[in-house]
Motif scaffolding. Sequence first.
Motif, mmCIF file in Angstrom:
data_model
loop_
_atom_site.group_PDB
_atom_site.id
_atom_site.type_symbol
_atom_site.label_atom_id
_atom_site.label_comp_id
_atom_site.label_asym_id
_atom_site.label_seq_id
_atom_site.Cartn_x
_atom_site.Cartn_y
_atom_site.Cartn_z
ATOM 1 N N GLU A 857 45.997 11.079 -9.614
ATOM 2 C CA GLU A 857 47.183 10.221 -9.720
ATOM 3 C C GLU A 857 46.931 8.825 -9.162
ATOM 4 O O GLU A 857 47.721 7.911 -9.400
ATOM 5 C CB GLU A 857 48.371 10.872 -9.004
ATOM 6 N N TRP A 858 45.839 8.649 -8.435
ATOM 7 C CA TRP A 858 45.508 7.309 -7.941
ATOM 8 C C TRP A 858 45.015 6.399 -9.054
ATOM 9 O O TRP A 858 44.959 5.189 -8.878
ATOM 10 C CB TRP A 858 44.451 7.407 -6.841
ATOM 11 N N ASP A 859 44.616 6.991 -10.168
ATOM 12 C CA ASP A 859 44.197 6.222 -11.350
ATOM 13 C C ASP A 859 43.047 5.275 -11.000
ATOM 14 O O ASP A 859 43.124 4.064 -11.169
ATOM 15 C CB ASP A 859 45.382 5.436 -11.926
ATOM 16 N N VAL A 860 41.944 5.872 -10.492
ATOM 17 C CA VAL A 860 40.792 5.102 -10.037
ATOM 18 C C VAL A 860 39.552 5.565 -10.798
ATOM 19 O O VAL A 860 39.360 6.764 -11.007
ATOM 20 C CB VAL A 860 40.567 5.297 -8.519
ATOM 21 N N THR A 861 38.765 4.620 -11.214
ATOM 22 C CA THR A 861 37.456 4.915 -11.800
ATOM 23 C C THR A 861 36.394 4.591 -10.763
ATOM 24 O O THR A 861 36.315 3.456 -10.282
ATOM 25 C CB THR A 861 37.210 4.090 -13.069
ATOM 26 N N ALA A 862 35.608 5.599 -10.390
ATOM 27 C CA ALA A 862 34.589 5.433 -9.347
ATOM 28 C C ALA A 862 33.224 5.311 -9.985
ATOM 29 O O ALA A 862 32.831 6.135 -10.810
ATOM 30 C CB ALA A 862 34.623 6.611 -8.382
ATOM 31 N N LEU A 863 32.491 4.272 -9.588
ATOM 32 C CA LEU A 863 31.099 4.104 -9.983
ATOM 33 C C LEU A 863 30.234 4.342 -8.751
ATOM 34 O O LEU A 863 30.251 3.558 -7.807
ATOM 35 C CB LEU A 863 30.864 2.696 -10.539
ATOM 36 N N ASP A 864 29.510 5.454 -8.769
ATOM 37 C CA ASP A 864 28.696 5.866 -7.628
ATOM 38 C C ASP A 864 27.236 5.554 -7.946
ATOM 39 O O ASP A 864 26.683 6.028 -8.937
ATOM 40 C CB ASP A 864 28.884 7.360 -7.390
#
Length: 1017
Positions: A857-864
Amino acid sequence: MRGPLVVKRAFSEPLLLLAAFGSILLATTTLVALTMYASSIADAGVRRTMETASYRQIAATISAPVTAQTFPKFDQAVRAELGKAYTRPPALTTSFRSDSYVMPGQDGRERPELLRFGSYDGLDRHARLVSGAWPHAAGDRVEAAISLSAASATGFKTGQEFTTKGRLDPRPVKVHIVGVFQLNDPFGERWTGEQLLSRGVDRGDFTTYGPLMVPRETFVARFATNVNATWTAEPDLRTLTPAQLRPMARGIDEVGARLKADGCGSCVAASRLPEMLTQLDTASLVARSTMLIPVLQLLLLAAYALMLTARLLADHRRMEVALLRSRGAGTVRLAALAGGEALLVALPCAVAAPFLGPPLLALVNQLPWIKASGVRLAPSPDLGTFLVSFGVALAAAVLLVLPALAGARRTYVEEQSARGRGGGRGLIERAGADVALLVVAGLAIWQLQHYGAPVTATAAGALGIDPLIISGPALALLAGGMLGLRLVPRISNLAERLTSRRPTLAPALGAWQVSRRPLKYAGPALLLTMAIAIGVVSMATASTWRASQLDQARHQVGADLRLSGPPDGPELGALGRGTAFAALPGVTAYSPGFRGQTEVSGESALLLGMDAAKLGTLFHIRPDLSPQPVGEMSRALVGDQAGKLDLPGQPSTLTLRAEVDTDLPARLVLSDALGVWRDLPLGVLHKGENRIDLDLRTLAGRTGKITYPLSLRGLVASAPEGTANLTLTGLSADGRELTAPPPATKVTRSTVVPFAPLPRPGPLPVVLTADLAASLKLAAGQVGPASIDRRVLQVKVVAVVESMPTTAAGQKAVLVDWGTLQAYELAAAQLPRPATEWWLAAGDTAPAVKALKSRPEWDVTALDQRELAAELQDDPLASGLQGALMLGFLAALVFAALGFLVNAAVAARERRGEFAILRALGVSSRQVFGLLAMEQAFVIGLSLAAGTGLAVVVGVLVVPHIVLTGQASAVTPGVVLDIPWGATVAMLALVAAVLFAIVAGLARRLRGHHGQLVEER
């Protein structure tokens, strides 16, 4: 009689026969394994790409306005065309969205809130019921299910009934809410175009809720009033093969045109899949083509090793062939004997190689990067592998026959007269063929550097493998090795002069022997040189590839972990996101940032803003891309900062009182302790006294928290016409009065009222990419004008970098300090830029990524960075060349050891009489060993040095151009050659130890033979 004679003749030279058999078996097995490997890697790469492809990459959509009358015809045509386009019928979903309907009880309002109805096939597979049941087609009433988020916003509950009317369709609709559902992945790619369904509410010019989901039959009957229908094809591509890629891409591309030809003129088809399939086909072709490079290297090495063995065999049989010739044996008879002998050795290898290839590939599976990728290479022999095996074996047989045929016409007397020292220069050197070969190799490498891959466009416009480019590295190794042979006579003469001055006998005799017959040692030296060069180039390519994958991941992410997404959201507001992200497990440093396209003096460029003080911790740029260290760049980027008015405590409300002499729209600019700036609309300040109450808690979102203290930066107002007078008469937080800014300000077209003094900013410090700096005609340290978003500023270039992290190849970019940029924007009465990204530093990013995945629900795209590096290294198409190189590398070393052993053993055997005479003259066995060691040390030392030097030259010219991405495109940042000198030195030492052990074994055997001769006498 011919058959037994061939067998007896073949086994008369068991050592050479065994050497020929081993060389052919090794060549056929390795080349068959490489063929299997290339095909298997291409299949595995396509399969892996399809298995990991996202929904947006593989889905195809067709949309068209439909009515209840036109939908059945369009639906039938769409399903038929999509069925033709794919190898297997895809899963097909139909979805609809209705026109707007008025919320119940708001019919008379000028701007009522709205509802929409919708339908989605198989929604129950992608959502779960919170309460009630899924709707069914009913009579007059419309059964509908509503999402949990929409239910929370509207207050609708299961069992509720109401009546609504459409804004375009006045017929009343009786609605019965039969269920409330929650999407399994509301922010997944499946719902990218379904913002209303995933969020439940859309707040724009009108507030719209829904959609209320109804069965397809109900929607078509009641709501299909020329509304948009969307067909979505979701294929199963896990069994797709490389041969099917381009045909399927063409088929999907043609769906839209075929539908228009069938009468659906309004149908619009869209899909990323054709582009992806075409790119994947190109990548598969490039991967196969680059894997031909070690194949050709190995072919040349195997051919040369066989030629050396064949030459030795022919030399041993010169007198035998001359005697047969003198006794009446014709050329045909001699050729038949040589051919039968070659086939006797080659045919068993041709049969065995296809069955030995799979076990060899099983060993390749144990390579770390192949094992980590999950690729399992388990091919079985087929017709193609047998054809390759028999082709290689027959070619090897021909190579074995050629030297024998060359001497088949000589008589006994001619053979006797031909024996001797020989010249110091070979036929190839005298003809200048090595120089010509070097020119061809140079042309091939130039083409490789020009085209960037061994694949070029054919005359028909398709892509094909360019044989000249493919052969370039192999030809360069051969040409370099052959040119190195020119050094053998010169170095041997020099060694002879140096050792002749010393009293020791063995070195002098050894050097004299090499200088006396340089061509005899040139063959083994060239074989060893090429093998060592292939080994070092293979190791350098593998090391360069692994380093490049890490460089790509660091460049694409820019930090340990980079988060992107909307700057504001219902769960985490603009000032709540940073608090949540900073508290993620393992995070040690963080910075908000802005990243987006902008226009810099007419050039499209990426604008990157972040906290310059944290560049040293967060910002990952390869050192060779920047002439300045990141720490120095960090200090120089910080410019003048904007003043601020801190709010005491943790206020939840802010009250602002202002007086204006005309209507004036205004916005308040504030920031939190993390450095995130946000503007709040104050609405239109009407003429006279105004009081505005702001709820600061909304800035955090439903579950977010604000990091205090909050700071007021300024008030931005704009007078539509002329000027206006604005007076701030009061400011309070949670009822506590604050010190107000200057009481009166004259507002023009756009004016800022600061809550603290704004320093007059100097030139804006920036870091530019080299291409953008060239466009602006600015160098590091210079100050000049630049237009950013069509606003002219004075900028100071603190550094110029070759490529900016997070940018694509050739993309211009500018880096600025976040706080300095916001100060410039505020001073110019511009609204602050939102924090579109968060850059995080973490020793171990896995816990933070896991926590983010648990909060969709935070609507975040993580690039690790670490995860991306692992994905890049696990790509079969990108990593396939490494396995092929290792196969070729190991085979090359075995060829070198085998060739050296055979040549050294034959040379030692030929000189038994010479060594016996030396022993009879009083030369000790230790001196004989020294003599033999000196001769072979010359070959070994020269080969190791020349092979390493040749590998470095070829590596510099070739390796950076064959290391590509999994999509067969150029790597960003550029590839830097990485030669693992530690492993290289260890490999050279191991090879030298093995070769000297062979020499020691031969010397011991010679000593044993000498002892037997003494006893016999």
